[in-house]
Design a protein around this motif. Structure first.
Motif, mmCIF file in Angstrom:
data_model
loop_
_atom_site.group_PDB
_atom_site.id
_atom_site.type_symbol
_atom_site.label_atom_id
_atom_site.label_comp_id
_atom_site.label_asym_id
_atom_site.label_seq_id
_atom_site.Cartn_x
_atom_site.Cartn_y
_atom_site.Cartn_z
ATOM 1 N N PRO A 1 0.811 -1.234 0.000
ATOM 2 C CA PRO A 1 0.000 0.000 0.000
ATOM 3 C C PRO A 1 0.840 1.278 0.000
ATOM 4 C CG PRO A 1 0.035 -0.949 2.205
ATOM 5 C CD PRO A 1 0.838 -1.887 1.338
ATOM 6 N N PHE A 2 1.628 1.439 -1.043
ATOM 7 C CA PHE A 2 2.473 2.627 -1.142
ATOM 8 C C PHE A 2 1.635 3.857 -1.476
ATOM 9 C CE2 PHE A 2 5.781 -0.647 -2.483
ATOM 10 C CZ PHE A 2 6.376 -0.683 -1.230
ATOM 11 N N PRO A 3 1.971 5.003 -0.891
ATOM 12 C CA PRO A 3 1.171 6.213 -1.102
ATOM 13 C C PRO A 3 1.085 6.614 -2.580
ATOM 14 C CG PRO A 3 3.261 6.724 0.000
ATOM 15 C CD PRO A 3 3.124 5.246 0.001
ATOM 16 N N GLY A 4 -0.115 7.051 -2.978
ATOM 17 C CA GLY A 4 -0.335 7.505 -4.351
ATOM 18 C C GLY A 4 -0.695 6.389 -5.300
ATOM 19 N N ARG A 5 -0.470 5.159 -4.858
ATOM 20 C CA ARG A 5 -0.756 3.992 -5.688
ATOM 21 C C ARG A 5 -2.256 3.753 -5.739
ATOM 22 N NH1 ARG A 5 2.596 -1.559 -4.660
ATOM 23 N NH2 ARG A 5 3.849 -0.947 -6.453
ATOM 24 N N VAL A 6 -2.762 3.450 -6.928
ATOM 25 C CA VAL A 6 -4.179 3.121 -7.073
ATOM 26 C C VAL A 6 -4.306 1.736 -7.697
ATOM 27 C CG1 VAL A 6 -6.212 3.650 -8.498
ATOM 28 C CG2 VAL A 6 -5.174 5.436 -7.111
ATOM 29 N N VAL A 7 -5.135 0.915 -7.094
ATOM 30 C CA VAL A 7 -5.410 -0.419 -7.618
ATOM 31 C C VAL A 7 -6.878 -0.452 -8.025
ATOM 32 C CG1 VAL A 7 -5.326 -2.898 -7.148
ATOM 33 C CG2 VAL A 7 -3.756 -1.361 -5.943
ATOM 34 N N ILE A 8 -7.115 -0.904 -9.241
ATOM 35 C CA ILE A 8 -8.485 -1.045 -9.733
ATOM 36 C C ILE A 8 -8.646 -2.495 -10.181
ATOM 37 C CG2 ILE A 8 -10.177 -0.242 -11.450
ATOM 38 C CD1 ILE A 8 -8.619 2.393 -11.611
ATOM 39 N N PHE A 9 -9.747 -3.128 -9.787
ATOM 40 C CA PHE A 9 -9.926 -4.512 -10.218
ATOM 41 C C PHE A 9 -11.397 -4.841 -10.375
ATOM 42 C CE2 PHE A 9 -9.419 -4.531 -5.604
ATOM 43 C CZ PHE A 9 -10.458 -5.343 -5.170
ATOM 44 N N GLU A 10 -11.649 -5.946 -11.063
ATOM 45 C CA GLU A 10 -13.031 -6.346 -11.344
ATOM 46 C C GLU A 10 -13.680 -6.883 -10.075
ATOM 47 O OE1 GLU A 10 -14.037 -8.460 -14.977
ATOM 48 O OE2 GLU A 10 -11.986 -8.116 -15.654
ATOM 49 N N SER A 11 -14.679 -6.156 -9.596
ATOM 50 C CA SER A 11 -15.303 -6.477 -8.307
ATOM 51 C C SER A 11 -15.928 -7.867 -8.285
ATOM 52 C CB SER A 11 -16.411 -5.476 -7.992
ATOM 53 O OG SER A 11 -15.956 -4.163 -8.087
ATOM 54 N N GLN A 12 -16.461 -8.281 -9.433
ATOM 55 C CA GLN A 12 -17.229 -9.534 -9.421
ATOM 56 C C GLN A 12 -16.359 -10.758 -9.603
ATOM 57 O OE1 GLN A 12 -20.197 -8.696 -12.397
ATOM 58 N NE2 GLN A 12 -21.105 -7.094 -11.137
ATOM 59 N N LYS A 13 -15.087 -10.530 -9.922
ATOM 60 C CA LYS A 13 -14.252 -11.684 -10.289
ATOM 61 C C LYS A 13 -13.113 -11.968 -9.334
ATOM 62 C CE LYS A 13 -15.078 -11.724 -15.233
ATOM 63 N NZ LYS A 13 -14.551 -11.088 -16.428
ATOM 64 N N ILE A 14 -12.545 -10.914 -8.746
ATOM 65 C CA ILE A 14 -11.262 -11.123 -8.076
ATOM 66 C C ILE A 14 -11.398 -11.182 -6.556
ATOM 67 C CG2 ILE A 14 -8.941 -10.161 -7.732
ATOM 68 C CD1 ILE A 14 -8.870 -9.382 -10.576
ATOM 69 N N GLU A 15 -11.095 -12.374 -6.014
ATOM 70 C CA GLU A 15 -11.039 -12.499 -4.556
ATOM 71 C C GLU A 15 -9.741 -11.869 -4.076
ATOM 72 O OE1 GLU A 15 -11.803 -16.309 -2.839
ATOM 73 O OE2 GLU A 15 -13.380 -16.756 -4.291
ATOM 74 N N HIS A 16 -9.793 -11.306 -2.882
ATOM 75 C CA HIS A 16 -8.614 -10.597 -2.386
ATOM 76 C C HIS A 16 -8.666 -10.501 -0.869
ATOM 77 C CE1 HIS A 16 -11.868 -7.773 -3.167
ATOM 78 N NE2 HIS A 16 -11.419 -7.043 -2.159
ATOM 79 N N GLU A 17 -7.557 -10.128 -0.272
ATOM 80 C CA GLU A 17 -7.540 -9.916 1.172
ATOM 81 C C GLU A 17 -6.511 -8.859 1.539
ATOM 82 O OE1 GLU A 17 -5.312 -13.959 2.348
ATOM 83 O OE2 GLU A 17 -5.814 -12.749 4.109
ATOM 84 N N VAL A 18 -6.673 -8.289 2.726
ATOM 85 C CA VAL A 18 -5.674 -7.381 3.270
ATOM 86 C C VAL A 18 -5.003 -8.113 4.424
ATOM 87 C CG1 VAL A 18 -5.245 -5.145 4.372
ATOM 88 C CG2 VAL A 18 -7.027 -5.342 2.625
ATOM 89 N N LYS A 19 -3.708 -8.333 4.309
ATOM 90 C CA LYS A 19 -2.935 -9.037 5.335
ATOM 91 C C LYS A 19 -2.830 -8.164 6.598
ATOM 92 C CE LYS A 19 -1.640 -12.785 3.102
ATOM 93 N NZ LYS A 19 -1.991 -14.126 3.596
ATOM 94 N N PRO A 20 -2.609 -8.777 7.748
ATOM 95 C CA PRO A 20 -2.546 -8.012 8.999
ATOM 96 C C PRO A 20 -1.531 -6.865 8.917
ATOM 97 C CG PRO A 20 -2.547 -10.351 9.455
ATOM 98 C CD PRO A 20 -2.437 -10.215 7.964
ATOM 99 N N VAL A 21 -1.932 -5.723 9.454
ATOM 100 C CA VAL A 21 -1.038 -4.562 9.416
ATOM 101 C C VAL A 21 -0.283 -4.432 10.734
ATOM 102 C CG1 VAL A 21 -2.641 -3.395 7.853
ATOM 103 C CG2 VAL A 21 -2.655 -2.799 10.253
ATOM 104 N N LYS A 22 0.951 -3.997 10.623
ATOM 105 C CA LYS A 22 1.773 -3.805 11.818
ATOM 106 C C LYS A 22 1.846 -2.338 12.182
ATOM 107 C CE LYS A 22 4.365 -7.988 10.913
ATOM 108 N NZ LYS A 22 4.685 -8.276 9.506
ATOM 109 N N THR A 23 1.419 -1.486 11.270
ATOM 110 C CA THR A 23 1.403 -0.034 11.463
ATOM 111 C C THR A 23 0.088 0.456 10.860
ATOM 112 O OG1 THR A 23 3.769 -0.048 11.014
ATOM 113 C CG2 THR A 23 2.687 2.093 10.956
ATOM 114 N N GLU A 24 -0.525 1.432 11.492
ATOM 115 C CA GLU A 24 -1.781 1.990 10.974
ATOM 116 C C GLU A 24 -1.708 2.203 9.454
ATOM 117 O OE1 GLU A 24 -4.047 4.963 13.496
ATOM 118 O OE2 GLU A 24 -3.123 6.249 11.984
ATOM 119 N N ARG A 25 -2.747 1.771 8.760
ATOM 120 C CA ARG A 25 -2.754 1.802 7.291
ATOM 121 C C ARG A 25 -3.955 2.618 6.824
ATOM 122 N NH1 ARG A 25 -5.472 -1.321 3.208
ATOM 123 N NH2 ARG A 25 -4.154 -2.505 1.762
ATOM 124 N N LEU A 26 -3.703 3.592 5.936
ATOM 125 C CA LEU A 26 -4.748 4.533 5.518
ATOM 126 C C LEU A 26 -5.047 4.401 4.026
ATOM 127 C CD1 LEU A 26 -3.233 7.695 7.279
ATOM 128 C CD2 LEU A 26 -4.755 5.979 8.277
#
Ligand SMILES: O=C(O)CCC(=O)C(=O)O
Ligand SMILES: [Fe+2]
Length: 213
Positions: free
Chosen positions: A179-204
């Motif tokens: 999650p680098f700043p300024g980075r944008v990820v766009i993906f197909e909502s109906q197709k792509i399974e995904h997850e956010v791994k545990p954060v060790k520092t507050e993530r915005l």
């Protein structure tokens, strides 16, 4: 030039064309510096100000009218954005989004009519388990959009990577996105399974969906 083509007359935007190519080919796209560091800074301030006002709520499983909090699935706290009340902090964000949406509608006939966005803050130790964004019984979600508002110098060791589970010729492949700043990820909502791994520092971040009728 007849009226139809006149309507389609516009300047090609190479950054958007790359997004479209990637979406068509892989179902997702990653854009670096989609937002400038000044824009990221402004949006981060906006997020933090609102968080200070205690405006954030525990994220829910289900749509925004159906708030069942399931901490074992996701631990982020969120605040829905309201474009009609956008302030100077948020104006450039919606401008850019609308520019992109217009482009997608003109070039891909995607028919994006609605959009929704929320700020998200993942406190230390939180995560979002593997899911698909349309599980929230909202089949109108076409494209998921995430932009990261972390500070410069975000480290891979901070965790909180987004993992996309992709299908490559019947084999599951993981795509890890930090999650680098300024980075944008766009993906197909109906197709792509995904997850956010545990954060060790507050993530915005800001997460949103471009939706059809
Ligand atoms: O923050 C991210 O990287 C993804 C968030 C997400 O999957 C969601 O809010 O549905
Ligand atoms: Fe998601």
């Amino acid at each position: 030039m007849n009226a139809l083509f006149k309507n389609l007359d516009f300047n090609t935007n190479t950054a958007y064309e790359k997004i479209i190519d990637n979406l068509l080919q892989d179902g997702y796209s990653i854009s670096e510096n989609f937002f400038s560091s000044t824009e990221v800074e402004t949006l981060r301030q906006s997020l933090l100000n609102k968080h200070k006002e205690n405006a954030f709520k525990k994220a829910a499983i289900g749509n925004k009218f159906d708030e069942i909090i399931v901490k074992s699935i996701r631990g982020d706290i969120i605040l829905w954005m309201d474009e009609t009340k956008a302030d100077v902090f948020e104006f450039p964000f919606f401008n850019k989004i609308n520019h992109l949406v217009n482009y997608l509608n003109k070039t891909c006939f995607l028919g994006i009519l609605h959009k929704e966005f929320h700020y998200a803050l993942y406190p230390k130790g939180t995560f979002y388990k593997r899911h698909i964004d349309t599980f929230q019984n909202d089949g109108r979600r076409k494209l998921s959009f995430v932009c990261y508002l972390n500070e410069d110098g975000w480290l891979e060791e901070n965790g909180g990577e987004l993992v996309l589970y992709l299908d490559k010729n019947g084999q599951e492949v993981e795509k890890i996105i930090y999650p680098f700043p300024g980075r944008v990820v766009i993906f197909e909502s109906q197709k792509i399974e995904h997850e956010v791994k545990p954060v060790k520092t507050e993530r915005l971040s800001i997460t949103g969906w471009l939706k059809t009728r």
